[in-house]
Design a protein around this motif. Sequence first.
Motif, PDB file in Angstrom:
ATOM      1  N   SER A 213       0.839  -1.195   0.000  1.00  0.00           N
ATOM      2  CA  SER A 213       0.000   0.000   0.000  1.00  0.00           C
ATOM      3  C   SER A 213       0.872   1.242   0.000  1.00  0.00           C
ATOM      4  O   SER A 213       1.916   1.286   0.640  1.00  0.00           O
ATOM      5  CB  SER A 213      -0.914   0.008   1.227  1.00  0.00           C
ATOM      6  OG  SER A 213      -0.172   0.237   2.411  1.00  0.00           O
TER       7      SER A 213
ATOM      8  N   VAL B 140      -4.294  -2.070   4.117  1.00  0.00           N
ATOM      9  CA  VAL B 140      -3.979  -3.497   4.055  1.00  0.00           C
ATOM     10  C   VAL B 140      -5.250  -4.326   4.183  1.00  0.00           C
ATOM     11  O   VAL B 140      -5.450  -5.313   3.476  1.00  0.00           O
ATOM     12  CB  VAL B 140      -2.954  -3.872   5.144  1.00  0.00           C
ATOM     13  CG1 VAL B 140      -2.855  -5.376   5.303  1.00  0.00           C
ATOM     14  CG2 VAL B 140      -1.576  -3.295   4.802  1.00  0.00           C
ATOM     15  N   GLU B 141      -6.122  -3.915   5.073  1.00  0.00           N
ATOM     16  CA  GLU B 141      -7.391  -4.618   5.262  1.00  0.00           C
ATOM     17  C   GLU B 141      -8.256  -4.536   4.004  1.00  0.00           C
ATOM     18  O   GLU B 141      -8.894  -5.514   3.599  1.00  0.00           O
ATOM     19  CB  GLU B 141      -8.131  -4.018   6.453  1.00  0.00           C
ATOM     20  CG  GLU B 141      -9.476  -4.659   6.754  1.00  0.00           C
ATOM     21  CD  GLU B 141     -10.181  -3.994   7.923  1.00  0.00           C
ATOM     22  OE1 GLU B 141     -11.433  -3.963   7.921  1.00  0.00           O
ATOM     23  OE2 GLU B 141      -9.486  -3.479   8.832  1.00  0.00           O
TER      24      GLU B 141
ATOM     25  N   SER C 185      -6.801  -6.762   1.224  1.00  0.00           N
ATOM     26  CA  SER C 185      -7.049  -8.168   1.552  1.00  0.00           C
ATOM     27  C   SER C 185      -8.504  -8.539   1.318  1.00  0.00           C
ATOM     28  O   SER C 185      -8.817  -9.640   0.828  1.00  0.00           O
ATOM     29  CB  SER C 185      -6.656  -8.444   3.005  1.00  0.00           C
ATOM     30  OG  SER C 185      -5.273  -8.226   3.206  1.00  0.00           O
ATOM     31  N   SER C 186      -9.405  -7.648   1.659  1.00  0.00           N
ATOM     32  CA  SER C 186     -10.829  -7.918   1.467  1.00  0.00           C
ATOM     33  C   SER C 186     -11.159  -8.111  -0.003  1.00  0.00           C
ATOM     34  O   SER C 186     -11.921  -9.023  -0.367  1.00  0.00           O
ATOM     35  CB  SER C 186     -11.649  -6.765   2.051  1.00  0.00           C
ATOM     36  OG  SER C 186     -13.026  -6.941   1.796  1.00  0.00           O
TER      37      SER C 186
ATOM     38  N   ILE D 293      -9.077  -9.067  -2.360  1.00  0.00           N
ATOM     39  CA  ILE D 293      -8.487 -10.333  -2.816  1.00  0.00           C
ATOM     40  C   ILE D 293      -9.421 -11.493  -2.488  1.00  0.00           C
ATOM     41  O   ILE D 293      -9.646 -12.387  -3.314  1.00  0.00           O
ATOM     42  CB  ILE D 293      -7.096 -10.541  -2.176  1.00  0.00           C
ATOM     43  CG1 ILE D 293      -6.089  -9.555  -2.769  1.00  0.00           C
ATOM     44  CG2 ILE D 293      -6.612 -11.981  -2.385  1.00  0.00           C
ATOM     45  CD1 ILE D 293      -4.737  -9.572  -2.084  1.00  0.00           C
ATOM     46  N   LYS D 294      -9.992 -11.470  -1.303  1.00  0.00           N
ATOM     47  CA  LYS D 294     -10.950 -12.527  -0.936  1.00  0.00           C
ATOM     48  C   LYS D 294     -12.168 -12.496  -1.850  1.00  0.00           C
ATOM     49  O   LYS D 294     -12.693 -13.540  -2.238  1.00  0.00           O
ATOM     50  CB  LYS D 294     -11.371 -12.361   0.517  1.00  0.00           C
ATOM     51  CG  LYS D 294     -10.270 -12.630   1.532  1.00  0.00           C
ATOM     52  CD  LYS D 294     -10.752 -12.364   2.949  1.00  0.00           C
ATOM     53  CE  LYS D 294      -9.631 -12.518   3.961  1.00  0.00           C
ATOM     54  NZ  LYS D 294     -10.077 -12.161   5.336  1.00  0.00           N
TER      55      LYS D 294
ATOM     56  N   GLU E 153      -5.147 -18.016  -3.049  1.00  0.00           N
ATOM     57  CA  GLU E 153      -5.560 -16.908  -2.194  1.00  0.00           C
ATOM     58  C   GLU E 153      -4.677 -16.754  -0.955  1.00  0.00           C
ATOM     59  O   GLU E 153      -4.302 -15.636  -0.588  1.00  0.00           O
ATOM     60  CB  GLU E 153      -7.010 -17.105  -1.758  1.00  0.00           C
ATOM     61  CG  GLU E 153      -7.551 -15.988  -0.888  1.00  0.00           C
ATOM     62  CD  GLU E 153      -8.993 -16.217  -0.501  1.00  0.00           C
ATOM     63  OE1 GLU E 153      -9.247 -16.509   0.694  1.00  0.00           O
ATOM     64  OE2 GLU E 153      -9.874 -16.099  -1.384  1.00  0.00           O
ATOM     65  N   LYS E 154      -4.332 -17.842  -0.308  1.00  0.00           N
ATOM     66  CA  LYS E 154      -3.525 -17.758   0.905  1.00  0.00           C
ATOM     67  C   LYS E 154      -2.191 -17.082   0.628  1.00  0.00           C
ATOM     68  O   LYS E 154      -1.737 -16.225   1.405  1.00  0.00           O
ATOM     69  CB  LYS E 154      -3.293 -19.155   1.493  1.00  0.00           C
ATOM     70  CG  LYS E 154      -2.490 -19.147   2.786  1.00  0.00           C
ATOM     71  CD  LYS E 154      -2.320 -20.558   3.342  1.00  0.00           C
ATOM     72  CE  LYS E 154      -1.501 -20.539   4.634  1.00  0.00           C
ATOM     73  NZ  LYS E 154      -1.308 -21.914   5.173  1.00  0.00           N
TER      74      LYS E 154
ATOM     75  N   LEU F 127      -2.755 -13.278   0.018  1.00  0.00           N
ATOM     76  CA  LEU F 127      -3.036 -12.541   1.250  1.00  0.00           C
ATOM     77  C   LEU F 127      -1.767 -12.339   2.076  1.00  0.00           C
ATOM     78  O   LEU F 127      -1.603 -11.319   2.749  1.00  0.00           O
ATOM     79  CB  LEU F 127      -4.094 -13.275   2.068  1.00  0.00           C
ATOM     80  CG  LEU F 127      -5.509 -13.266   1.480  1.00  0.00           C
ATOM     81  CD1 LEU F 127      -6.421 -14.177   2.291  1.00  0.00           C
ATOM     82  CD2 LEU F 127      -6.070 -11.852   1.429  1.00  0.00           C
TER      83      LEU F 127
ATOM     84  N   VAL G 255       0.441  -9.022   1.208  1.00  0.00           N
ATOM     85  CA  VAL G 255      -0.054  -7.659   1.385  1.00  0.00           C
ATOM     86  C   VAL G 255       0.692  -6.999   2.545  1.00  0.00           C
ATOM     87  O   VAL G 255       0.706  -7.521   3.665  1.00  0.00           O
ATOM     88  CB  VAL G 255      -1.568  -7.647   1.651  1.00  0.00           C
ATOM     89  CG1 VAL G 255      -2.082  -6.214   1.796  1.00  0.00           C
ATOM     90  CG2 VAL G 255      -2.321  -8.365   0.525  1.00  0.00           C
ATOM     91  N   THR G 256       1.317  -5.869   2.276  1.00  0.00           N
ATOM     92  CA  THR G 256       2.102  -5.186   3.307  1.00  0.00           C
ATOM     93  C   THR G 256       1.803  -3.687   3.309  1.00  0.00           C
ATOM     94  O   THR G 256       1.421  -3.113   2.292  1.00  0.00           O
ATOM     95  CB  THR G 256       3.620  -5.380   3.090  1.00  0.00           C
ATOM     96  OG1 THR G 256       3.977  -4.876   1.803  1.00  0.00           O
ATOM     97  CG2 THR G 256       3.998  -6.844   3.171  1.00  0.00           C
TER      98      THR G 256
END
Length: 339
Positions: free
Chosen positions: A48, A65-66, A69-70, A72-73, A91-92, A95, A98-99
């Motif tokens: 980010s 970051v949240e 990640s959301s 990506i899910k 996916e794992k 996730l 992400v930094t």
Amino acid sequence: MSCNSKSESNMTFDVIIDTDLGGDPDDIQSLFRAVHYSDILKIKGIVSTPCTQIEAHPWDTIPHVELISSWIKRIDVDHLRQNGYNDLMDEKTLLGLVTLGSEHPGLPALEKSSEGSQWIIKTARNYTKENPLWILVWGSITTTAQALYDAPDIADKIRIYYISSSNTLHDTASRDFIFDFMENKYAELWWIENGILPRGTHETFRGVYQSGLQEGEWAYTAFVDHNIRNHGSDHSGLFAEKCGDVFPVANWPKSSLKEGDSPSILYLTSSVIGNVGDVDDPTKESWGGQFRHYDEDKFPNHYIDLDLPAYECQWTIGKWRYDFLKDWKQRWDRYDSKE
């Protein structure tokens, strides 16, 4: 070689995405594309970088970051893998990449190192000039600039594709640091600067949506409704809607498939899918645009928009619109079809 494989049909590129996702939804649109093309783009980090448009975009209140990640899910890439597209990243793994990068724009400094800038450094040191790490910058170049400030030794191990224009205006100091770094420390820095200032004068990247075929389902205001809505999955009930039904449209142009950062993706996928272009030579045509040297004698690897009016610069992407959107459409169909 600038790829992992010598066979063109199997070429892959290791990339870090440096994104201000959270502003205009077009970064989310480009994230979808990057994950759908993770058989070609082997993502090594999603970092980010600061967004300076918080007041205009309410979801900027969600930590970056949240938010990344959301989304990506939401994509549910494992659904695609279960349909037989096993070359896509899982996916794992995504996730875990992400930094958090820089949180505020501005000139790099000793105290401004971040998890994201350190991730870029750590990753880049595994590469070489002959086998580089690509950094796709979809926002201000703050975090990438900090990485170069902290570790100048990575300069010959990376290639930067930067969407400039407004992103430079949001953090001019960091962009100028990159130029000064090239001028004073490493003149051979490899850098595509797509959208040189003054803003609006060239902006090759805008050709991804406002140039080329705009009829029927291929129009930037129609593609989402025709080819993305009612596609995708709900991640086995994790979400109430299919991802294609919540795929965001851009704020400007209103209700559009904008993907203003996707030319960085198209530049790398062009020769693999479209048999157009040479990733080692931005002066050649490609889906991601065509560029010229800024000063070839002084900076042999710094490329900028062509010395042409904006509509002609943008046409270097727009002329391929049917080709890259046809493939994008087919990738969305993978949710409902098995390989």
